[in-house]
Enzyme design. Structure first.
Site, PDB file in Angstrom:
ATOM      1  N   ASP A 450       0.828  -1.202   0.000  1.00 53.37           N
ATOM      2  CA  ASP A 450       0.000   0.000   0.000  1.00 53.37           C
ATOM      3  C   ASP A 450       0.872   1.266   0.000  1.00 53.37           C
ATOM      4  OD1 ASP A 450      -2.325   1.495   0.143  1.00 53.37           O
ATOM      5  OD2 ASP A 450      -3.172   0.360   1.810  1.00 53.37           O
ATOM      6  N   ASP A 516     -10.689   1.651  -3.433  1.00 49.78           N
ATOM      7  CA  ASP A 516     -11.254   1.271  -2.139  1.00 49.78           C
ATOM      8  C   ASP A 516     -12.771   1.231  -2.185  1.00 49.78           C
ATOM      9  OD1 ASP A 516      -8.875   0.939  -0.956  1.00 49.78           O
ATOM     10  OD2 ASP A 516      -8.965   2.687   0.350  1.00 49.78           O
TER      11      ASP A 516
HETATM   12  C1  DGJ Z   1      -5.945   1.574   1.658  1.00 50.91           C
HETATM   13  C2  DGJ Z   1      -6.269   0.346   0.879  1.00 50.91           C
HETATM   14  O1  DGJ Z   1      -6.680   0.653  -0.400  1.00 50.91           O
HETATM   15  C3  DGJ Z   1      -7.305  -0.466   1.634  1.00 50.91           C
HETATM   16  O2  DGJ Z   1      -7.721  -1.561   0.881  1.00 50.91           O
HETATM   17  C4  DGJ Z   1      -6.694  -0.904   2.935  1.00 50.91           C
HETATM   18  O3  DGJ Z   1      -5.619  -1.759   2.695  1.00 50.91           O
HETATM   19  C5  DGJ Z   1      -6.252   0.325   3.706  1.00 50.91           C
HETATM   20  N1  DGJ Z   1      -5.427   1.199   2.942  1.00 50.91           N
HETATM   21  C6  DGJ Z   1      -5.512  -0.095   4.935  1.00 50.91           C
HETATM   22  O4  DGJ Z   1      -4.999   0.950   5.627  1.00 50.91           O
END
Ligand code: DGJ
Length: 739
Positions: A450, A516
């Site tokens: 991430d 997300d």
């Molecule tokens: C952003 C990601 O896109 C999510 O899927 C998740 O992993 C969160 N960060 C976790 O902090």
């Protein structure tokens, strides 16, 4: 070497004028011109030489891959820089044109050496037409051969496009709404898309496309450019009144990032060009290219259960163990432990940098969960965010000088976090060591990597110099090193969702997290436009709970499942709680997972097709097997419409002369929504590919946010009756124009 070179591949021609004394010029880039003898190639170049223009230069103005102001080009110069304030306008002499690695020119690659002796810089330009995809790939290396610093400000590479490209399409967006298309006329001037986020960006365009007016997925000649870089970058479309139009790309260098000491070089990212009739053809080139990568995943894409929306930061070994059980029960094959497992990480503003397992939550480390997951026959994946650091973490307290900054002030916090200066060798080694240790100890199959903030004021704290360029290269080194040490390890590029999607990161990762947002209505759009660059098997697509966390909309499971089916399928939903609250829904999910697995090979290897239905409420998209023998389509009601049912819908991409059986598919045992069906629906129907692409079939009247699936299989080989339609296009007018 001829003074004109014709490269051909996969329906594309690239003709270069290598006459000198200036750098080579692309005389033509577009549809294949056919076999041309050397004099014909020369004639293509000759026919494309512009006349002089009244009140402009008295000489012809050749516009090369690196446009130069010195020859009279008054658009954006490809190279900008200076040596102590002098040498502001470079002019390269052509020194050599050769073919790298003993290939011949027809293999598709040229290396061009240029020199500006007065400025004391050398330029190596690499131009390739890639076999198998027909993508054009450009890159360049500039070397300071002088004895003082050369300050490079910009090195951008360009591809010429014709006047027929009258309309532009690019993408923009934000967190949870990535990849929103915008269209406008390609007017005189520059349409500039700069990425200054220190990462590719949730608003990155992926492709900048110029095409014939009204070009769509299936029609209209179009040209596109992509910069394969995960840091600051540029895409531009520029049109001048002299009849020259260019698409260009490159890195966006921050002040000071391009200072070259004597003997030092700068290499651009690769800039890709794709040409085709319709966006589907443009995408198909990128998809073929990505699928041909040596590192492209060769195993079936395992169905994922990811813990994020199920538990967020509330990690509890028993709960997660039960979630793993539920994952196995619905048919998942990989369990990914998301954010929240490491020291102190109880919310998003703490813990980053302290990459050891939190002993308060996990007294025996991750082993009990990992062993349980493996015992269920699932792979184990782990979330990390290696480039980031929380201000209160032990790492930040021990090494405040590892936090990126301007040197005298810290950047504003974003998600409560700062960025680790990975160009600092000690910081790099520390993080590489921690990642290595985790992957080794837990035999991690998959890292969700991430990156949750933009790099604002992203500098090296010790020198105060801008650091985005170095950071981007350091991240690439980190990824490459880890993969070298752990050859089976897969990595997902996630960045607040779809904030790092580009061919640079995809050279070293195995999938992207598109967004997300799990709301299928948004996801239809996000996946459609992410798919412009990335094939379905590399795009993570998860089924969430009924109420989407990021939009609050409530949608039925079939719509959620059909949407996620067309990617690398995953589930991000508290299945443990769902088993108590709504066991029937979990049972239905199991059946959707099984349906995905039945069609997975097709979905993950086929050619992506999207139809251009004039009603924005009706979307048809699908995947056709490379041999044209099978396809799966989704018919999606994106909204209500005055017109309902939508009428006959075309199914694009099949072989026109073959005969197909079309059948509605729905998982056994899953109740179908009540809807009125067309007469052919229950028994299926046989039609030729030409009929399906040009006349189409009726579908049920659907409510908004409903979708259905059509499975198409070839029933006989041979020629169908509508034989006048030939070629790969679905548009009969075009087929007749270009027999
Ligand atoms: C952003 C990601 O896109 C999510 O899927 C998740 O992993 C969160 N960060 C976790 O902090």
């Amino acid at each position: 070497m001829n003074d004109a070179v014709h490269l051909r591949s996969d329906g594309v021609s690239l003709v270069l004028d290598t006459t000198g004394p200036r750098l080579p010029r692309i005389a033509y880039w577009g549809a294949d011109l056919g076999e041309l003898d050397p004099s014909d190639v020369r004639a293509v170049v000759e026919a494309g030489r512009p006349p002089t223009v009244l009140n402009l230069m008295d000489e012809e103005v050749p516009v090369g891959v690196l446009p130069e102001a010195a020859v009279g080009w008054v658009g954006t110069p490809g190279l900008s820089g200076h040596r102590g304030g002098r040498g502001f306008s470079p002019l390269f002499d052509l020194v050599a044109v050769d073919v790298p690695d003993g290939d011949d020119a027809t293999a598709g690659a040229l290396r061009i050496l240029g020199r500006d002796s007065a400025l004391e810089v050398d330029l190596e330009l690499r131009i390739a037409l890639l076999p198998g995809s027909g993508l054009v790939r450009l890159s360049a290396t500039l070397t300071n051969t002088g004895t003082s610093e050369y300050v490079l400000e910009r090195l951008q590479l360009s591809l010429p496009i014709p006047a027929e490209a009258a309309e532009l399409l690019d993408l923009t967006g934000r967190w949870t709404r990535e990849r929103a298309p915008q269209r406008h006329a390609f007017t005189l001037g520059t349409h500039l898309r700069e990425g200054r986020r220190g990462r590719t960006g949730t608003d990155a365009t992926l492709l900048l496309v110029a095409g014939e007016s009204g070009f769509g997925f299936r029609s209209g000649e179009a040209w596109a450019v992509h910069t394969a870089w995960s840091g600051n970058h540029v895409h531009a479309a520029e049109r001048l009144p002299t009849g020259v139009s260019l698409l260009s790309g490159g890195e966006l260098l921050l002040p000071g990032e391009g200072v070259l000491a004597p003997g030092e070089s700068y290499t651009t990212p690769d800039v890709y060009g794709s040409h085709g009739h319709g966006l589907d053809a443009i995408s198909a080139r990128f998809h073929r290219h990505l699928r041909a990568r040596p590192g492209h995943p060769r195993t079936r894409r395992p169905v994922v259960v990811n813990t994020w929306e199920a538990v967020y930061f509330q990690h509890d070994v028993d709960k997660l163990t039960r979630l793993a059980d539920a994952a196995a029960r619905v048919g998942a094959e990989r369990f990914v432990l998301d954010d929240g497992w490491f020291r102190g990480r109880r919310h998003d503003a703490v813990g980053l940098g302290d990459w050891d397992v939190d002993p308060d939550v996990w007294p025996d480390g991750l082993h009990p969960l990992v062993d349980h997951v493996r015992g269920l026959g699932l792979e184990f994946g782990l979330w990390v965010e290696p480039e980031m650091i929380s201000p209160g973490s032990a790492l930040a307290l021990a090494h405040p000088d590892w936090v990126m900054s301007t040197g005298d002030r810290l950047p504003p916090l974003s998600r409560g976090q700062q960025v680790l200066d990975l160009a600092n060798p000690a910081a790099f080694e520390h993080i590489a060591g921690r990642l290595d240790a985790l992957v080794t100890e837990y035999r991690v199959d998959y890292l969700k990597w991430d990156h949750n903030r933009d790099l604002v004021d992203g500098g090296h704290p010790t020198t105060g110099r801008a650091g985005v360029h170095d950071q981007t290269l350091a991240v690439y080194r980190l990824l490459d090193g880890l993969r070298r040490r752990h050859p089976g390890l897969e990595i997902e590029s996630c960045s607040s969702g779809g904030g790092r999607v580009d061919l640079g990161v995809l050279e070293r990762t195995d999938r992207v997290w598109a967004s997300d947002c799990l709301d299928p209505l948004e996801r239809q759009q996000i996946q459609r436009w992410t798919g412009l660059l990335v094939p379905p098997e590399l795009v993570g697509a998860h089924v969430g709970g009924a109420r989407a966390h990021t939009t609050g909309r409530v949608q039925d499971l079939p719509f959620r499942a059909i949407t996620a089916l067309f990617g690398h399928l995953g589930i991000e939903w508290d299945l443990d709680a769902a088993l108590d609250a709504d066991p029937a829904a979990v049972e239905e999910l199991t059946r959707w997972v099984a349906l995905h697995k039945r069609h997975r090979d097709l979905l993950h290897s086929g050619v992506v097709v999207r139809s251009d239905h004039p009603d924005p409420a009706t979307w048809v998209h699908g995947v056709v097997s490379p041999d044209g023998a099978e396809a799966l389509y989704a018919v999606v009601a994106m909204a209500t419409s005055i017109v309902s049912p939508p009428g006959r819908l075309r199914l694009p991409g099949l072989r026109p002369d073959r005969r197909y059986r079309v059948e509605a598919v729905w998982p056994d045992g899953v109740p179908e929504p009540r809807r009125i069906l067309p007469s052919w629906w229950a028994a299926g129907i046989e039609l030729t590919g030409a009929v399906l692409a040009t006349a189409g079939v009726q579908v049920p009247q659907q409510k908004p946010e409903q979708a259905c699936l059509l499975h198409v299989t070839e029933v006989t080989a041979g020629t169908a009756r509508t034989t006048e339609i030939t070629g790969v296009t679905d548009d009969p007018r075009r087929a007749r124009e270009h027999p």
